[in-house]
Design a protein around this motif. Structure first.
Motif, PDB file in Angstrom:
ATOM      1  N   HIS A 103      55.839 -21.744  33.342  1.00 50.58           N
ATOM      2  CA  HIS A 103      56.000 -20.785  34.435  1.00 50.58           C
ATOM      3  C   HIS A 103      55.231 -19.500  34.139  1.00 50.58           C
ATOM      4  O   HIS A 103      55.692 -18.403  34.439  1.00 50.58           O
ATOM      5  N   ASP A 104      54.048 -19.677  33.558  1.00 46.12           N
ATOM      6  CA  ASP A 104      53.194 -18.558  33.172  1.00 46.12           C
ATOM      7  C   ASP A 104      52.123 -18.372  34.254  1.00 46.12           C
ATOM      8  O   ASP A 104      51.084 -19.034  34.236  1.00 46.12           O
ATOM      9  N   ARG A 105      52.398 -17.473  35.186  1.00 44.42           N
ATOM     10  CA  ARG A 105      51.486 -17.257  36.319  1.00 44.42           C
ATOM     11  C   ARG A 105      50.097 -16.812  35.864  1.00 44.42           C
ATOM     12  O   ARG A 105      49.091 -17.230  36.429  1.00 44.42           O
ATOM     13  N   ASP A 106      50.039 -15.953  34.843  1.00 42.26           N
ATOM     14  CA  ASP A 106      48.740 -15.463  34.378  1.00 42.26           C
ATOM     15  C   ASP A 106      47.911 -16.586  33.768  1.00 42.26           C
ATOM     16  O   ASP A 106      46.718 -16.720  34.052  1.00 42.26           O
ATOM     17  N   ALA A 107      48.524 -17.407  32.931  1.00 41.08           N
ATOM     18  CA  ALA A 107      47.798 -18.537  32.324  1.00 41.08           C
ATOM     19  C   ALA A 107      47.394 -19.538  33.399  1.00 41.08           C
ATOM     20  O   ALA A 107      46.304 -20.117  33.338  1.00 41.08           O
ATOM     21  N   ASP A 116      50.123 -19.225  48.169  1.00 42.40           N
ATOM     22  CA  ASP A 116      51.412 -19.428  48.810  1.00 42.40           C
ATOM     23  C   ASP A 116      52.088 -20.697  48.281  1.00 42.40           C
ATOM     24  O   ASP A 116      53.266 -20.685  47.930  1.00 42.40           O
ATOM     25  N   TRP A 117      51.336 -21.788  48.202  1.00 42.67           N
ATOM     26  CA  TRP A 117      51.901 -23.066  47.763  1.00 42.67           C
ATOM     27  C   TRP A 117      52.389 -22.984  46.324  1.00 42.67           C
ATOM     28  O   TRP A 117      53.495 -23.431  46.017  1.00 42.67           O
ATOM     29  N   THR A 118      51.569 -22.431  45.427  1.00 41.29           N
ATOM     30  CA  THR A 118      51.986 -22.388  44.020  1.00 41.29           C
ATOM     31  C   THR A 118      53.180 -21.461  43.822  1.00 41.29           C
ATOM     32  O   THR A 118      54.070 -21.770  43.025  1.00 41.29           O
ATOM     33  N   ALA A 119      53.240 -20.365  44.561  1.00 40.58           N
ATOM     34  CA  ALA A 119      54.419 -19.491  44.463  1.00 40.58           C
ATOM     35  C   ALA A 119      55.671 -20.261  44.883  1.00 40.58           C
ATOM     36  O   ALA A 119      56.675 -20.271  44.165  1.00 40.58           O
ATOM     37  N   ARG A 120      55.586 -20.930  46.018  1.00 32.11           N
ATOM     38  CA  ARG A 120      56.748 -21.622  46.583  1.00 32.11           C
ATOM     39  C   ARG A 120      57.117 -22.896  45.822  1.00 32.11           C
ATOM     40  O   ARG A 120      58.280 -23.141  45.524  1.00 32.11           O
ATOM     41  N   GLU A 121      56.125 -23.723  45.512  1.00 32.59           N
ATOM     42  CA  GLU A 121      56.401 -25.054  44.959  1.00 32.59           C
ATOM     43  C   GLU A 121      56.454 -25.103  43.429  1.00 32.59           C
ATOM     44  O   GLU A 121      56.966 -26.063  42.870  1.00 32.59           O
ATOM     45  N   ILE A 122      55.907 -24.082  42.779  1.00 36.92           N
ATOM     46  CA  ILE A 122      55.903 -24.081  41.313  1.00 36.92           C
ATOM     47  C   ILE A 122      56.754 -22.931  40.772  1.00 36.92           C
ATOM     48  O   ILE A 122      57.789 -23.151  40.152  1.00 36.92           O
ATOM     49  N   PHE A 123      56.325 -21.704  41.006  1.00 37.26           N
ATOM     50  CA  PHE A 123      56.913 -20.577  40.292  1.00 37.26           C
ATOM     51  C   PHE A 123      58.274 -20.147  40.829  1.00 37.26           C
ATOM     52  O   PHE A 123      59.207 -19.969  40.041  1.00 37.26           O
ATOM     53  N   ASP A 124      58.433 -19.985  42.128  1.00 37.72           N
ATOM     54  CA  ASP A 124      59.718 -19.535  42.669  1.00 37.72           C
ATOM     55  C   ASP A 124      60.789 -20.619  42.606  1.00 37.72           C
ATOM     56  O   ASP A 124      61.978 -20.311  42.668  1.00 37.72           O
ATOM     57  N   SER A 125      60.378 -21.879  42.484  1.00 34.21           N
ATOM     58  CA  SER A 125      61.340 -22.992  42.486  1.00 34.21           C
ATOM     59  C   SER A 125      61.408 -23.714  41.138  1.00 34.21           C
ATOM     60  O   SER A 125      61.918 -24.824  41.046  1.00 34.21           O
ATOM     61  N   HIS A 126      60.860 -23.087  40.089  1.00 38.01           N
ATOM     62  CA  HIS A 126      60.961 -23.620  38.716  1.00 38.01           C
ATOM     63  C   HIS A 126      60.382 -25.029  38.589  1.00 38.01           C
ATOM     64  O   HIS A 126      61.024 -25.926  38.044  1.00 38.01           O
ATOM     65  N   GLY A 127      59.169 -25.216  39.073  1.00 37.22           N
ATOM     66  CA  GLY A 127      58.516 -26.520  38.996  1.00 37.22           C
ATOM     67  C   GLY A 127      58.289 -26.976  37.568  1.00 37.22           C
ATOM     68  O   GLY A 127      58.083 -26.160  36.663  1.00 37.22           O
ATOM     69  N   HIS A 128      58.323 -28.288  37.385  1.00 33.77           N
ATOM     70  CA  HIS A 128      58.090 -28.877  36.058  1.00 33.77           C
ATOM     71  C   HIS A 128      57.458 -30.253  36.229  1.00 33.77           C
ATOM     72  O   HIS A 128      57.895 -31.044  37.065  1.00 33.77           O
TER      73      HIS A 128
END
Length: 107
Positions: free
Chosen positions: A23-27, A49-61
Motif C-alpha cells: 500500500h505504498d502509493r509513492d513506490a 481514480d481506479w487505483t485509489a478506489r480499487e487498491i489503496f482506499d480498499s486495502h487491495g492485495h
C-alpha cells in the motif's frame, strides 16, 4: 501454491506487485511511466481514480498464482475491502523499466 513476489520474473511487474501489496502509493507511482494507462474488464479507466478506489482506499492485495509472457502476464487472487476476493488476470506493457499500461479483469 502462490509465487513469492520477490521471485516474479519481470522487475517492473515485481515492483508493481510489491508496492500494491505494501500500500505504498509513492513506490507504486514510481513504477508507472508518465501517462500510463489501464483497463479493467476491457474498459478504459482513469488510472488515478481506479487505483485509489480499487487498491489503496480498499486495502487491495494480490497473491500471484502463475506468471507467463516473461513475467508480464499474471493470474492472481486479488482481494480488497469492496469486492472481496476474486481470481484475476493482469497483463503489463513495460518500457524502460516502467509499466506503461496494465490490463486487469476476472480470470
Amino acid at each position: 501454491m502462490p509465487i513469492q513476489t520477490a521471485k516474479l520474473s519481470d522487475p517492473a511487474v515485481r515492483a508493481f506487485v510489491l508496492a500494491l501489496n505494501a500500500h505504498d502509493r509513492d513506490a507504486f507511482r514510481a513504477v508507472l511511466a508518465p501517462g500510463a494507462t489501464m483497463t479493467d474488464d476491457g474498459s478504459e479507466r482513469d488510472l488515478d481514480d481506479w487505483t485509489a478506489r480499487e487498491i489503496f482506499d480498499s486495502h487491495g492485495h494480490m497473491e500471484v498464482e502463475k506468471e507467463a509472457a516473461e513475467g508480464r502476464t499474471l493470474v492472481a487472487r486479488y482481494r480488497n475491502d469492496t469486492w472481496g476476493e476474486m481470481r484475476t488476470r493482469w497483463t503489463f506493457d513495460v518500457a524502460g523499466g516502467k509499466v506503461i499500461r496494465f490490463e486487469t479483469g476476472q480470470a
